[in-house]
Write a protein that holds these residues in place. Structure first.
Motif, PDB file in Angstrom:
ATOM      1  N   GLY A   1     100.504  -1.480  37.466  1.00  0.00           N
ATOM      2  CA  GLY A   1      99.582  -0.848  36.524  1.00  0.00           C
ATOM      3  C   GLY A   1      98.377  -0.253  37.211  1.00  0.00           C
ATOM      4  O   GLY A   1      97.789   0.712  36.720  1.00  0.00           O
ATOM      5  N   LEU A   2      98.012  -0.804  38.353  1.00  0.00           N
ATOM      6  CA  LEU A   2      96.926  -0.240  39.157  1.00  0.00           C
ATOM      7  C   LEU A   2      97.076  -0.704  40.597  1.00  0.00           C
ATOM      8  O   LEU A   2      97.738  -1.699  40.890  1.00  0.00           O
ATOM      9  N   ALA A   3      96.462   0.052  41.484  1.00  0.00           N
ATOM     10  CA  ALA A   3      96.467  -0.290  42.908  1.00  0.00           C
ATOM     11  C   ALA A   3      95.195   0.263  43.526  1.00  0.00           C
ATOM     12  O   ALA A   3      94.649   1.271  43.054  1.00  0.00           O
ATOM     13  N   LEU A   4      94.720  -0.373  44.576  1.00  0.00           N
ATOM     14  CA  LEU A   4      93.475   0.030  45.220  1.00  0.00           C
ATOM     15  C   LEU A   4      93.687   0.253  46.711  1.00  0.00           C
ATOM     16  O   LEU A   4      94.258  -0.591  47.397  1.00  0.00           O
ATOM     17  N   PHE A   5      93.210   1.409  47.182  1.00  0.00           N
ATOM     18  CA  PHE A   5      93.201   1.736  48.613  1.00  0.00           C
ATOM     19  C   PHE A   5      91.756   1.776  49.067  1.00  0.00           C
ATOM     20  O   PHE A   5      90.928   2.479  48.472  1.00  0.00           O
ATOM     21  N   VAL A   6      91.434   1.032  50.115  1.00  0.00           N
ATOM     22  CA  VAL A   6      90.096   1.116  50.706  1.00  0.00           C
ATOM     23  C   VAL A   6      90.247   1.301  52.213  1.00  0.00           C
ATOM     24  O   VAL A   6      91.204   0.823  52.820  1.00  0.00           O
ATOM     25  N   GLN A   7      89.282   1.999  52.805  1.00  0.00           N
ATOM     26  CA  GLN A   7      89.364   2.307  54.234  1.00  0.00           C
ATOM     27  C   GLN A   7      87.984   2.258  54.870  1.00  0.00           C
ATOM     28  O   GLN A   7      86.978   2.585  54.243  1.00  0.00           O
TER      29      GLN A   7
END
Length: 333
Positions: free
Chosen positions: A109-115
């Motif tokens: 339902g959701l996903a998070l990408f951080v860099q």
């Protein structure tokens, strides 16, 4: 000789890739940053298009971008993707993780990408727009070297800290909102300085904290947030999302994108949401609502103009200034 050059998009992409490769970029990094710059130019954003690509080339030459950096991507939790750019550009890590990000969002339902540890990313809206083109809602935030003053202050403490949002629209281009927390982008101040023209009041203060319309003095001072306190608060929110969550440099600690040999170490936050899991009719309802806002209330809908510009560029090529073309072409030889 004409002051401009018209290039098919494929030729522009090859030119940019070759230039980056000649300056030490890997094939992956060269392709990634070239695609982003050419897309921005084609969509009518020249300030973050090929003119900004010259910053990438200069930074490859001077060491601010490690052209051979391999992003390290980990999964701290099932719906979280963490990338360490390791001193490279912002785009390769996101490109590598993109398919996984989309699949994860559709599954959970959701996903998070951080860099973290990346050079600044140019046109932020592309990160959200690509998710919308895949049927997802995207929210993106990023930071970089300090350029704008915080609430109540006159010294730069945040980058322009843009925020971008995109959503899929049935039978049409995505809704796309992409705006900085500052009254204007830094590249517009720099361009005004190069052209010797003043900037509007309310854009910046000088080194003494006094309002200025001189772009050269503005670059010695600080940009101002849009809407005063409200814009500065959004910049702080973006700072926490992009740099705080990822472990990237705070804007106060980020190195310059145009001087020295250190990578700015900036952060990137991209949230992907699967709207169809909440409302299977989302994109159709959004299309109808945007049509109503536009037709019945005269509301400008951001996003379609960029899509039309890109379609025209794909058909007719894109026109760039000859000096910019010559700078990139010179690096490619």
């Amino acid at each position: 000789m004409s002051d401009t050059v018209t290039l098919p998009l494929g030729d522009a992409l090859s030119l940019c890739e070759t230039a980056a490769t000649r300056l030490g970029a890997s094939a992956e990094l060269a392709r990634s940053i070239a695609e982003a710059a050419v897309r921005a130019e084609a969509e009518g954003q020249p300030a973050v298009g090929l003119a900004h690509y010259i910053d990438y080339l200069d930074s490859l030459r001077d060491g601010r971008i490690d052209g051979r950096a391999e992003p390290a991507i980990t999964r701290p939790a099932p719906a979280l993707i963490l990338s360490d750019a390791r001193g490279g550009a912002a785009h390769p890590g996101f490109d590598r993780a993109f398919d996984d990000l989309v699949a994860t969002a559709r599954n959970f339902g959701l996903a998070l990408f951080v860099q973290k540890n990346a050079y600044t990313c140019g046109a932020l809206g592309q990160f959200a727009a690509r998710l919308a083109e895949a049927g997802l809602v995207g929210l993106a935030a990023t930071n970089g070297p300090a350029l704008i003053a915080g609430s109540g202050g006159t010294k730069p403490v945040y980058c322009t800290n843009p925020l971008a949002f995109a959503a899929p629209v049935e039978d049409g281009p995505p809704l796309l909102i992409d705006q900085s927390s500052s009254a204007t982008a830094f590249v517009n101040i720099r361009q005004a300085a190069r052209e010797g023209r003043p900037i509007p009041e309310g854009w910046a203060v000088d080194a003494e904290g006094s309002p200025t319309t001189d772009p050269n003095e503005a670059m010695k001072g600080a940009l101002l947030a849009f809407g005063g306190v409200r814009g500065a608060n959004i910049a702080l929110m973006v700072e926490v999302l992009a740099a705080g969550l990822s472990g990237a440099n705070w804007s106060l600690d980020a190195h310059s994108i145009s001087e020295g040999s250190e990578n700015p170490g900036s952060g990137l936050f991209v949230l992907a949401i699967a709207p169809a899991l909440l409302d299977p009719d989302f994109s159709r309802r959004l299309a109808a609502q945007l049509d109503r806002l536009s037709a019945d209330y005269g509301v400008h809908i951001p996003g379609p103009a960029k899509a039309r510009a890109r379609q025209a560029a794909e058909r007719d090529g894109m026109t760039v200034s000859r000096p910019i073309y010559e700078r990139i072409a010179g690096a490619s030889r």
